[in-house]
Design a protein around this motif. Structure first.
Motif, PDB file in Angstrom:
ATOM      1  N   ILE A 211       0.827  -1.209   0.000  1.00 33.17           N
ATOM      2  CA  ILE A 211       0.000   0.000   0.000  1.00 33.17           C
ATOM      3  C   ILE A 211       0.859   1.256   0.000  1.00 33.17           C
ATOM      4  O   ILE A 211       2.044   1.221   0.349  1.00 33.17           O
ATOM      5  CB  ILE A 211      -0.971   0.017   1.207  1.00 33.17           C
ATOM      6  CG1 ILE A 211      -0.215  -0.215   2.503  1.00 33.17           C
ATOM      7  CG2 ILE A 211      -2.057  -1.014   1.009  1.00 33.17           C
ATOM      8  CD1 ILE A 211      -1.093  -0.118   3.738  1.00 33.17           C
ATOM      9  N   ASN A 212       0.208   2.352  -0.405  1.00 33.54           N
ATOM     10  CA  ASN A 212       0.918   3.597  -0.630  1.00 33.54           C
ATOM     11  C   ASN A 212       0.052   4.790  -0.285  1.00 33.54           C
ATOM     12  O   ASN A 212      -1.170   4.685  -0.208  1.00 33.54           O
ATOM     13  CB  ASN A 212       1.285   3.736  -2.126  1.00 33.54           C
ATOM     14  CG  ASN A 212       2.120   2.577  -2.618  1.00 33.54           C
ATOM     15  OD1 ASN A 212       3.336   2.586  -2.556  1.00 33.54           O
ATOM     16  ND2 ASN A 212       1.441   1.533  -3.106  1.00 33.54           N
ATOM     17  N   GLU A 213       0.732   5.914  -0.129  1.00 35.61           N
ATOM     18  CA  GLU A 213       0.049   7.202  -0.165  1.00 35.61           C
ATOM     19  C   GLU A 213       0.215   7.753  -1.579  1.00 35.61           C
ATOM     20  O   GLU A 213       1.272   7.565  -2.192  1.00 35.61           O
ATOM     21  CB  GLU A 213       0.701   8.189   0.798  1.00 35.61           C
ATOM     22  CG  GLU A 213       0.572   7.811   2.255  1.00 35.61           C
ATOM     23  CD  GLU A 213       1.362   8.785   3.131  1.00 35.61           C
ATOM     24  OE1 GLU A 213       0.719   9.568   3.845  1.00 35.61           O
ATOM     25  OE2 GLU A 213       2.607   8.771   3.066  1.00 35.61           O
ATOM     26  N   VAL A 214      -0.820   8.412  -2.066  1.00 34.40           N
ATOM     27  CA  VAL A 214      -0.712   9.059  -3.374  1.00 34.40           C
ATOM     28  C   VAL A 214      -1.031  10.536  -3.182  1.00 34.40           C
ATOM     29  O   VAL A 214      -2.121  10.891  -2.735  1.00 34.40           O
ATOM     30  CB  VAL A 214      -1.676   8.431  -4.399  1.00 34.40           C
ATOM     31  CG1 VAL A 214      -1.580   9.172  -5.737  1.00 34.40           C
ATOM     32  CG2 VAL A 214      -1.359   6.947  -4.596  1.00 34.40           C
ATOM     33  N   PHE A 215      -0.052  11.378  -3.471  1.00 36.90           N
ATOM     34  CA  PHE A 215      -0.218  12.820  -3.337  1.00 36.90           C
ATOM     35  C   PHE A 215      -0.532  13.413  -4.701  1.00 36.90           C
ATOM     36  O   PHE A 215       0.123  13.081  -5.692  1.00 36.90           O
ATOM     37  CB  PHE A 215       1.061  13.461  -2.773  1.00 36.90           C
ATOM     38  CG  PHE A 215       1.343  13.042  -1.363  1.00 36.90           C
ATOM     39  CD1 PHE A 215       0.855  13.793  -0.294  1.00 36.90           C
ATOM     40  CD2 PHE A 215       2.065  11.879  -1.099  1.00 36.90           C
ATOM     41  CE1 PHE A 215       1.103  13.376   1.014  1.00 36.90           C
ATOM     42  CE2 PHE A 215       2.312  11.466   0.201  1.00 36.90           C
ATOM     43  CZ  PHE A 215       1.834  12.217   1.264  1.00 36.90           C
ATOM     44  N   LEU A 216      -1.548  14.249  -4.726  1.00 42.01           N
ATOM     45  CA  LEU A 216      -1.977  14.885  -5.976  1.00 42.01           C
ATOM     46  C   LEU A 216      -1.819  16.390  -5.796  1.00 42.01           C
ATOM     47  O   LEU A 216      -2.520  17.005  -4.983  1.00 42.01           O
ATOM     48  CB  LEU A 216      -3.434  14.533  -6.271  1.00 42.01           C
ATOM     49  CG  LEU A 216      -3.726  13.016  -6.326  1.00 42.01           C
ATOM     50  CD1 LEU A 216      -5.198  12.732  -6.146  1.00 42.01           C
ATOM     51  CD2 LEU A 216      -3.228  12.429  -7.637  1.00 42.01           C
ATOM     52  N   THR A 217      -0.881  16.974  -6.539  1.00 40.07           N
ATOM     53  CA  THR A 217      -0.594  18.405  -6.394  1.00 40.07           C
ATOM     54  C   THR A 217      -0.734  19.092  -7.738  1.00 40.07           C
ATOM     55  O   THR A 217       0.055  18.849  -8.647  1.00 40.07           O
ATOM     56  CB  THR A 217       0.848  18.598  -5.852  1.00 40.07           C
ATOM     57  OG1 THR A 217       1.026  17.749  -4.716  1.00 40.07           O
ATOM     58  CG2 THR A 217       1.086  20.045  -5.457  1.00 40.07           C
ATOM     59  N   ASP A 218      -1.776  19.913  -7.847  1.00 43.38           N
ATOM     60  CA  ASP A 218      -2.067  20.628  -9.109  1.00 43.38           C
ATOM     61  C   ASP A 218      -2.023  19.685 -10.315  1.00 43.38           C
ATOM     62  O   ASP A 218      -1.437  20.009 -11.361  1.00 43.38           O
ATOM     63  CB  ASP A 218      -1.076  21.792  -9.315  1.00 43.38           C
ATOM     64  CG  ASP A 218      -1.280  22.887  -8.263  1.00 43.38           C
ATOM     65  OD1 ASP A 218      -2.434  23.047  -7.796  1.00 43.38           O
ATOM     66  OD2 ASP A 218      -0.286  23.544  -7.881  1.00 43.38           O
ATOM     67  N   VAL A 219      -2.621  18.530 -10.161  1.00 43.91           N
ATOM     68  CA  VAL A 219      -2.629  17.549 -11.256  1.00 43.91           C
ATOM     69  C   VAL A 219      -3.705  17.947 -12.257  1.00 43.91           C
ATOM     70  O   VAL A 219      -4.864  18.145 -11.881  1.00 43.91           O
ATOM     71  CB  VAL A 219      -2.895  16.118 -10.723  1.00 43.91           C
ATOM     72  CG1 VAL A 219      -2.935  15.127 -11.876  1.00 43.91           C
ATOM     73  CG2 VAL A 219      -1.842  15.723  -9.707  1.00 43.91           C
ATOM     74  N   GLU A 220      -3.328  18.074 -13.508  1.00 47.46           N
ATOM     75  CA  GLU A 220      -4.290  18.467 -14.536  1.00 47.46           C
ATOM     76  C   GLU A 220      -4.883  17.230 -15.192  1.00 47.46           C
ATOM     77  O   GLU A 220      -4.156  16.347 -15.653  1.00 47.46           O
ATOM     78  CB  GLU A 220      -3.603  19.349 -15.584  1.00 47.46           C
ATOM     79  CG  GLU A 220      -3.145  20.672 -14.996  1.00 47.46           C
ATOM     80  CD  GLU A 220      -2.785  21.689 -16.060  1.00 47.46           C
ATOM     81  OE1 GLU A 220      -2.773  21.319 -17.258  1.00 47.46           O
ATOM     82  OE2 GLU A 220      -2.515  22.848 -15.695  1.00 47.46           O
ATOM     83  N   VAL A 221      -6.218  17.167 -15.174  1.00 47.71           N
ATOM     84  CA  VAL A 221      -6.909  15.990 -15.712  1.00 47.71           C
ATOM     85  C   VAL A 221      -7.892  16.466 -16.787  1.00 47.71           C
ATOM     86  O   VAL A 221      -8.758  17.299 -16.499  1.00 47.71           O
ATOM     87  CB  VAL A 221      -7.683  15.254 -14.597  1.00 47.71           C
ATOM     88  CG1 VAL A 221      -8.385  14.025 -15.150  1.00 47.71           C
ATOM     89  CG2 VAL A 221      -6.745  14.890 -13.450  1.00 47.71           C
ATOM     90  N   PRO A 222      -7.763  15.958 -18.020  1.00 52.35           N
ATOM     91  CA  PRO A 222      -8.691  16.382 -19.079  1.00 52.35           C
ATOM     92  C   PRO A 222     -10.131  16.028 -18.709  1.00 52.35           C
ATOM     93  O   PRO A 222     -10.364  14.969 -18.096  1.00 52.35           O
ATOM     94  CB  PRO A 222      -8.251  15.569 -20.306  1.00 52.35           C
ATOM     95  CG  PRO A 222      -6.963  14.914 -19.931  1.00 52.35           C
ATOM     96  CD  PRO A 222      -6.808  14.949 -18.458  1.00 52.35           C
ATOM     97  N   ILE A 223     -11.085  16.896 -19.076  1.00 58.05           N
ATOM     98  CA  ILE A 223     -12.463  16.642 -18.652  1.00 58.05           C
ATOM     99  C   ILE A 223     -13.026  15.372 -19.272  1.00 58.05           C
ATOM    100  O   ILE A 223     -13.969  14.796 -18.753  1.00 58.05           O
ATOM    101  CB  ILE A 223     -13.408  17.831 -18.957  1.00 58.05           C
ATOM    102  CG1 ILE A 223     -13.293  18.233 -20.417  1.00 58.05           C
ATOM    103  CG2 ILE A 223     -13.176  18.980 -18.016  1.00 58.05           C
ATOM    104  CD1 ILE A 223     -14.404  19.172 -20.833  1.00 58.05           C
ATOM    105  N   GLU A 224     -12.430  14.888 -20.359  1.00 59.43           N
ATOM    106  CA  GLU A 224     -12.951  13.623 -20.918  1.00 59.43           C
ATOM    107  C   GLU A 224     -12.662  12.437 -19.999  1.00 59.43           C
ATOM    108  O   GLU A 224     -13.172  11.349 -20.216  1.00 59.43           O
ATOM    109  CB  GLU A 224     -12.419  13.366 -22.338  1.00 59.43           C
ATOM    110  CG  GLU A 224     -10.919  13.224 -22.459  1.00 59.43           C
ATOM    111  CD  GLU A 224     -10.253  14.506 -22.983  1.00 59.43           C
ATOM    112  OE1 GLU A 224     -10.803  15.612 -22.703  1.00 59.43           O
ATOM    113  OE2 GLU A 224      -9.206  14.408 -23.647  1.00 59.43           O
ATOM    114  N   ASN A 225     -11.894  12.668 -18.939  1.00 60.65           N
ATOM    115  CA  ASN A 225     -11.636  11.584 -17.975  1.00 60.65           C
ATOM    116  C   ASN A 225     -12.640  11.563 -16.821  1.00 60.65           C
ATOM    117  O   ASN A 225     -12.494  10.788 -15.884  1.00 60.65           O
ATOM    118  CB  ASN A 225     -10.226  11.708 -17.397  1.00 60.65           C
ATOM    119  CG  ASN A 225      -9.163  11.337 -18.420  1.00 60.65           C
ATOM    120  OD1 ASN A 225      -9.479  11.177 -19.595  1.00 60.65           O
ATOM    121  ND2 ASN A 225      -7.931  11.204 -17.975  1.00 60.65           N
ATOM    122  N   LEU A 226     -13.640  12.427 -16.909  1.00 62.78           N
ATOM    123  CA  LEU A 226     -14.732  12.358 -15.935  1.00 62.78           C
ATOM    124  C   LEU A 226     -15.660  11.223 -16.358  1.00 62.78           C
ATOM    125  O   LEU A 226     -16.072  11.145 -17.507  1.00 62.78           O
ATOM    126  CB  LEU A 226     -15.516  13.679 -15.933  1.00 62.78           C
ATOM    127  CG  LEU A 226     -16.795  13.681 -15.077  1.00 62.78           C
ATOM    128  CD1 LEU A 226     -16.450  13.778 -13.589  1.00 62.78           C
ATOM    129  CD2 LEU A 226     -17.716  14.837 -15.491  1.00 62.78           C
TER     130      LEU A 226
END
Lengths: 400, 372
Positions: A211-226
């Protein structure tokens, strides 16, 4: 009532059993028998063998590669796979995000992701839990803010199994702060190679690195991934968690471990005779086996009910029984396996260093029994802790 | 594979339940027995060529669960299930013709006399002896807690014709008229109000024609009959447990303390959930007993039955004790029906071996190897 398997189902069981016996790579099987973790390569190799046979995603709709097996056959397949033992397909792709995508995703998402899940071209991990959102998952705080054709995601996920291998993560993120907490959550697919994604390992009490921690910092995700609609993510998550619970009894794994218990107990001496002939030991074993037989029939009752009603994937309240008893039995078997080895369970067996000629500590069979025991304390915690399952039974079944 | 009742099975269940509703608790007595017989339930497990209905272990399970829910006190298990199994699996054609019609129409009651002082739950640790004499055997010994023994017209009794206490061989089964000279009965009720008797056999003469099974080979018949009886008791226990669980839920939903129903407390919710899990696991094992009792291999059949009875005993104890606990003081009163169910469940556990006994026996026979 027809309390035994039909001849066709028995023949099906023979067929899958023979396939697993012949096709599971010997080294992979050995890894599992010894209680070690299969490597990423071993996992991918095995899933591609299954996929080549057309059996990587049996429960999916036929148009996406499913086999059309009824729930009973799917259960038989999984039980045989687990008992062989063969690596069970990773749930994050085939049981979690896959069904969410084919149920709620759009055509592009289905075409883009589903074939790659089935062939394990992508390794998925699950971004649900957060440091402040465990059993109370809906209180999660990872934020996704819409900015043109992208979301900008900030937050932290945790307990993320095999994030170190994953190239995709599906996340629950908060997209609306103004509404009750369940109604402001969305379901996003995030490429792990995006800038701002950082994975840090959490070493567990068994010394394992699952198991891990996952840090998300200003991650840009295209809206088609919603996936689906914005702010409907909680509905998809509930659907997903319902699927998670259907296979959680893991009867085949416990059957395999009981086979292993018998094998090792036959070789351990107690008061001048094999432990397997010791009546006190056999009583302990018998008590577990009785519970397992009862659970198997409970599971079959659920599965045949599902086959009739056609309501697959809906979280039946009975699945809470499967989770609770299944996890208790898994913990009882890992506990007994450790106790069989007695004092030999104590040494910590480090992974052999490459090129090292240090001798292994004998007996090698004992190497993983204590780590497995420690590791399996997780099974009554994850997937909705057993206490949460009892809350579900109290409310949904008993009307309390 | 299908765990739902067929149409016919659903009708059977419904008609048994309706019939039982016409009788008030405690459900016993001549009229109830007549209704049970009139419905054909006394004919249920016997083959059609002997006037029976040819029901399988599944039909027995359905009836017994309904009996458990309704707390039936009549000696259905002693006479129809245990007596019937002895006749069907060991008796000569003449004996079957002589006895089965009476059992089928309910006019004749049987009982099975096996336990003795000092025998514990063992069927072989017996001291009742049968000594060969002109034209037959003379049976001498004392049998304890013969369920249905108070009303039985004939009693199937196990006695040693050879071997010593504990030996598998040397046990012979005799069917003895309860009115025979030398038979004396001390009648009583059990804790759960079933009719029973201590029965003494003082030099009772029995003809060879009244032997069930082979001389010295009675254990194969007896163990099959006891396994059949246990499977029936497991189903009855599920009925008893399900009623206790329902009563407990009703109670903790209605009873208010500190301004809220008892059931609003998580400690009690979790207890009720644990009872539910135990109930469903027990139900699964009653089904398993119905599967395994039809198994021809005696070893596998016996191990399957050990597993079922152990699980049922464990679950029944948990549900019964916690049902009383969650009811609080009212659960302790004799007037409230819960206690009757709790006592019935406890007596089922003690009949033919409790959970500890069956777990130990299963372990002694190698546990569940080959059955998982």
């Amino acid at each position: 009532m027809k309390l035994t398997l039909d001849p066709q189902d028995l023949a099906f069981r023979e067929e899958v059993r023979a396939f697993f016996r012949e096709q599971v790579p010997a080294a992979t099987r050995r890894t599992l028998v010894e209680g070690r973790h299969v490597s990423k390569d071993q996992m991918v190799e095995w899933i591609r063998i299954l996929h080549a046979k057309g059996w990587a995603v049996p429960h999916w709709p036929a148009e996406h590669g499913g086999t059309g097996w009824d729930p009973l056959r799917q259960y038989i397949f999984l039980e045989e796979l687990q008992r062989t033992p063969a690596p069970p397909p990773l749930p994050f792709g085939v049981n979690m995000v896959g069904p969410v995508i084919y149920t709620f995703g759009n055509a592009e998402q289905k075409a883009r992701f589903l074939p790659r899940i089935a062939n394990m071209d992508d390794w998925w991990c699950q971004g649900f839990s957060e440091p402040g959102a465990g059993s109370d998952l809906a209180s999660l705080t990872t934020r996704a803010v819409r900015n043109g054709d992208r979301y900008v995601v900030n937050g932290q996920k945790t307990w993320t199994t095999f994030a170190q291998y994953a190239n995709w993560i599906f996340c629950l993120v908060r997209t609306d702060l103004q509404v009750p907490k369940q109604r402001g959550i969305s379901f996003l697919l995030i490429d792990m190679r995006s800038p701002g994604v950082e994975v840090r390992p959490i070493v567990t009490i068994d010394g394992g690195r699952e198991i891990n921690e996952v840090f998300l910092t200003d991650v840009e995700v295209p809206i088609e991934n919603l996936v689906g609609e914005e702010n409907k993510g909680w509905d998809y998550a509930k659907f997903l968690l319902g699927n998670e619970r259907t296979n959680i009894a893991r009867i085949g794994i416990s059957k395999f471990r009981i086979d292993r218990i018998r094998e090792l107990a036959a070789g351990q001496m107690s008061n001048g005779k094999p432990l397997l002939e010791d009546e006190r030991f056999l009583e302990k074993l018998a008590a577990i086996e009785i519970e397992l037989k009862a659970l198997e029939l409970t599971q079959l009752r659920v599965v045949t009910e599902e086959a009739k009603s056609g309501e697959k994937g809906r979280p039946s309240p009975a699945s809470s029984i499967l989770k609770i008893k299944g996890s208790e039995i898994q913990q009882a078997t890992t506990d007994l396996l450790m106790r069989i080895m007695g004092v030999h369970a104590m040494p910590y067996h480090a992974e052999p260093r490459p090129g090292s000629n240090e001798a292994n500590i004998e007996p090698a069979d004992a190497a993983m029994v204590a780590p497995n025991y420690f590791n399996f304390r997780k099974v009554s915690i994850y997937g909705g802790s057993n206490e949460i399952q009892k809350n579900i039974i109290a409310k949904a079944v008993l009307g309390l | 594979m299908d765990f739902d009742l067929s149409e016919e099975q659903a009708i059977l269940k419904q008609s048994v339940e309706r019939m039982l509703e016409r009788h008030a608790l405690p459900r016993g007595g001549r009229e109830l027995w007549r209704d049970i017989s009139d419905m054909g339930l006394t004919a249920l497990p016997f083959p059609e060529n002997l006037g029976g209905l040819g029901g399988s272990s599944v039909e027995t399970m359905i009836v017994m669960e309904a009996f458990g829910r309704a707390l039936v006190l009549e000696p259905y298990v002693p006479s129809v299930i245990l007596g019937g199994a002895c006749l069907m699996h060991g008796a000569s054609l003449q004996l079957r013709d002589a006895f089965i019609p009476g059992v089928v129409d309910g006019s004749l009651k049987l009982a099975l006399a096996t336990a003795e002082i000092g025998s514990g739950f063992s069927q072989t640790a017996i001291e009742t002896r049968a000594i060969e004499s002109a034209g037959g055997f003379v049976v001498t010994g004392r049998k304890c807690v013969v369920l249905g023994g108070d009303e039985a017209d004939w009693v199937v009794v196990s006695a040693r014709t050879g071997g010593g206490a504990g030996d598998e061989t040397g046990v012979t089964l005799f069917i003895v008229n309860a009115a025979s000279e030398g038979v004396t009965r001390q009648l009583y009720r059990t804790q759960d109000n079933q009719g029973a008797a201590e029965i003494s056999f003082d030099g009772v003469h029995v003809t060879r024609e009244h032997i069930i099974g082979a001389i010295g080979g009675g254990m194969s018949v007896l163990s099959r009959a006891v396994d059949t009886g246990i499977a029936a008791l497991c189903a009855e226990a599920v009925g008893v447990m399900s009623r206790m669980h329902e009563m407990t839920l009703d109670y903790i939903k209605q009873r208010k303390q500190f301004g809220a129903p008892l059931g609003a407390n998580q400690a009690l919710q979790h207890r009720a959930a644990e009872m539910f899990i135990a109930l469903e696991q027990a139900r699964s094992m009653a089904i398993y007993a119905a599967i395994m009792v039809a198994e021809e291999d005696a070893g596998n059949r016996g191990r399957g039955i050990h597993a079922a009875k152990a699980e049922i005993g464990r679950a029944g104890r948990l549900i019964g004790e916690q049902a009383v606990q969650l009811h609080g003081g009212i659960g302790m009163t004799s007037e409230y029906p819960l206690g009757k169910y709790y006592k019935r469940m406890t007596m089922i556990d003690l009949t033919f071996g409790d959970a500890d006994h069956h777990l130990a026996e299963l372990a002694r026979k190698g546990a569940m190897v080959g059955l998982l």
